[in-house]
Write a protein that holds these residues in place. Structure first.
Motif, mmCIF file in Angstrom:
data_model
loop_
_atom_site.group_PDB
_atom_site.id
_atom_site.type_symbol
_atom_site.label_atom_id
_atom_site.label_comp_id
_atom_site.label_asym_id
_atom_site.label_seq_id
_atom_site.Cartn_x
_atom_site.Cartn_y
_atom_site.Cartn_z
ATOM 1 N N LYS A 278 65.754 62.347 -3.711
ATOM 2 C CA LYS A 278 64.651 60.790 -3.489
ATOM 3 C C LYS A 278 64.802 59.217 -3.997
ATOM 4 C CE LYS A 278 61.162 63.645 -3.604
ATOM 5 N NZ LYS A 278 61.457 64.382 -4.579
ATOM 6 N N SER A 279 64.496 59.870 -4.984
ATOM 7 C CA SER A 279 65.397 58.557 -6.224
ATOM 8 C C SER A 279 66.380 57.842 -6.228
ATOM 9 C CB SER A 279 64.293 58.147 -7.562
ATOM 10 O OG SER A 279 63.507 59.260 -7.675
ATOM 11 N N THR A 280 67.544 58.684 -5.980
ATOM 12 C CA THR A 280 68.489 58.477 -6.069
ATOM 13 C C THR A 280 69.249 57.347 -4.782
ATOM 14 O OG1 THR A 280 69.218 59.794 -7.498
ATOM 15 C CG2 THR A 280 71.104 59.467 -6.499
ATOM 16 N N ILE B 160 65.558 57.794 -12.764
ATOM 17 C CA ILE B 160 66.786 59.307 -11.620
ATOM 18 C C ILE B 160 65.993 60.118 -13.143
ATOM 19 C CG2 ILE B 160 68.390 60.173 -11.295
ATOM 20 C CD1 ILE B 160 67.493 57.491 -9.711
ATOM 21 N N SER B 161 65.226 61.434 -12.289
ATOM 22 C CA SER B 161 64.611 62.517 -12.939
ATOM 23 C C SER B 161 65.909 62.976 -13.270
ATOM 24 C CB SER B 161 63.353 63.077 -12.123
ATOM 25 O OG SER B 161 64.326 63.830 -11.199
ATOM 26 N N GLN B 162 65.647 63.243 -15.088
ATOM 27 C CA GLN B 162 66.218 64.698 -15.624
ATOM 28 C C GLN B 162 66.010 65.808 -15.679
ATOM 29 O OE1 GLN B 162 69.750 63.556 -16.028
ATOM 30 N NE2 GLN B 162 69.530 61.415 -15.764
ATOM 31 N N MET C 192 73.742 62.147 0.698
ATOM 32 C CA MET C 192 73.758 61.785 -0.175
ATOM 33 C C MET C 192 73.311 60.717 -1.027
ATOM 34 S SD MET C 192 78.426 62.027 -0.446
ATOM 35 C CE MET C 192 77.967 61.544 -2.282
ATOM 36 N N GLY C 193 73.320 60.939 -2.841
ATOM 37 C CA GLY C 193 73.082 59.336 -3.760
ATOM 38 C C GLY C 193 74.198 59.159 -4.238
ATOM 39 N N ALA C 194 74.573 58.294 -4.511
ATOM 40 C CA ALA C 194 75.361 58.441 -5.589
ATOM 41 C C ALA C 194 75.373 56.670 -5.768
ATOM 42 C CB ALA C 194 76.622 58.454 -5.616
ATOM 43 N N SER C 195 75.491 56.523 -7.538
ATOM 44 C CA SER C 195 75.210 54.985 -7.614
ATOM 45 C C SER C 195 76.698 54.472 -8.073
ATOM 46 C CB SER C 195 74.121 54.644 -8.839
ATOM 47 O OG SER C 195 74.122 55.050 -10.097
#
Ligand SMILES: Nc1nc2c(ncn2[C@@H]2O[C@H](COP(=O)(O)OP(=O)(O)OP(=O)(O)O)[C@@H](O)[C@H]2O)c(=O)[nH]1
Ligand SMILES: [Mg+2]
Length: 352
Positions: free
Chosen positions: A33-35, A48-50, A208-211
């Motif tokens: 979600k956050s990503t 971002i949670s680890q 999908m999420g990616a920074s």
């Protein structure tokens, strides 16, 4: 006479005023979600949670974003630990509470004499992240049902890069069937049929999420996730629906979502007011229907109130007894003084 320039006036005003978007993300912990929010706005807004994932708590994040002089006030409502408890039967309730409270709080604020500090928390869109497991859980279905009647809900398939293209299409088909069977509308508050059709046509959106930015085979910079087998590109519409969702949320239909939410708010506002003033008892009944925890909460509050009243009564009784004791003591002292006085008086008379 210059009427033809009215649209320009409107767009110039919009440019000056900027926009306001409240976006809520919901889904199981660690589903991206956050990503996704960070990828959507192209900047690291949320942490971002680890693993292990953080504990469950609804969080509000406010940002002022600007692009080419256009200002967007963004409120991102993150629900980090949704569905992570052992017993998830009521796990959807906090999400529904967030949506309903945002509307109720607006009704409340709008009726204050001073509205200069009014904080608009109405949620324009809720993205519900479905984990890429190939199936929907009963909690997913129930939450989707509950949210879909209260907010513009868009279901998304999270981390679609972890599915093969065929699996992704199969999963999308399954989710579509589930939505149809359970009559769960996508962006159900939007009234414009054309917009609605356009949004619903692609749902659920595989995202999908990616920074991180990599270079593709042609040497161009692309955002994506790099694997041994190749690259999963975020903005490539042949690969996932991220670009389609982004254009709905930011480029093409932001104002439609805002307007639909405002129209829905008007209905809620009139319901709230008529219930508040005319049928106060009905509110209790409605609350207990929509919120199964209400009865136990109400009982707890009643018990707390009774205990408080009993404790205050005891304190009052003790105080009254102490006063009576003090009065008795003073009476006795008074009596003793009077007796002494009479005795002295008698002695004086005897001496005379
Ligand atoms: N493969 C893949 N991994 C992702 C994707 N999005 C996020 N992740 C990874 O998943 C992990 C959790 O991502 P978050 O964005 O923190 O997930 P979240 O849903 O916000 O997690 P909570 O806040 O704990 O509920 C991180 O290690 C991310 O790098 C994605 O689209 N694909
Ligand atoms: Mg998160």
């Amino acid at each position: 006479v210059g009427l033809a320039r009215l649209p320009h006036q409107n767009s110039a005003r919009r440019q000056r005023q900027g926009a306001h978007l409240t976006l809520m993300v919901a889904g199981q912990p660690g589903c991206g979600k956050s990503t996704f929010i960070n990828t959507l706005f192209g900047t690291p807004l949320l942490a971002i949670s680890q693993p292990p994932p953080p504990t469950s708590q609804v969080k509000l994040h406010r940002f002022d974003l600007e692009e080419n002089g256009f200002r967007l006030r963004l409120t991102a409502i993150d629900t980090p630990g949704f569905g992570a408890a052992i017993d998830n039967r009521q796990a959807w309730l906090p999400l529904v509470d967030v949506v309903e409270n945002s509307l109720r709080s607006h009704v409340f604020q709008a009726h204050q004499p001073d509205r200069s500090e009014l904080l608009d928390m109405r949620i324009h869109c809720c993205l519900y992240f479905i984990v890429p497991s190939g199936n929907l859980t009963p909690l997913d279905i129930h939450t989707l049902q509950e949210l879909s009647v209260r907010v513009n809900l868009i279901p998304v398939l999270a981390k679609c890069d972890t599915l093969s293209h065929d699996d992704m299409l199969r999963f999308k088909k399954l989710v579509r069937q589930v939505l149809r069977v359970h009559s769960i509308p996508v962006c159900g508050l939007v009234l414009d049929a054309v917009v609605l059709e356009k949004i619903a046509a692609v749902a659920p959106y595989a995202v999908m999420g990616a920074s991180s930015v990599h270079t593709d085979q042609a040497g161009r910079p692309v955002r994506g996730r790099k694997y041994k087998w190749g690259m999963a590109e975020v903005d490539n519409c042949n690969y996932c629906d991220f670009a389609a969702l982004k254009s709905i949320l930011l480029t093409d239909h932001l104002l439609d979502l805002v307007e639909a939410t405002e129209a829905h708010y008007e209905t809620i506002r009139s319901q709230c007011l008529s219930q508040r003033w005319v049928q106060a008892s009905k509110i209790d009944r409605n609350l207990s229907i929509t919120n199964p925890n209400y009865e136990s909460l109400a009982q707890k509050v009643r018990q707390g109130f009774d205990q408080h009243v009993a404790a205050e009564e005891l304190r009052f009784k003790a105080w009254k007894n102490a006063l009576l004791d003090k009065q008795e003591l003073m009476n006795q002292e008074l009596l003793a003084t009077r007796t002494l006085l009479l005795k002295v008086q008698a002695e004086v008379e005897a001496l005379q």
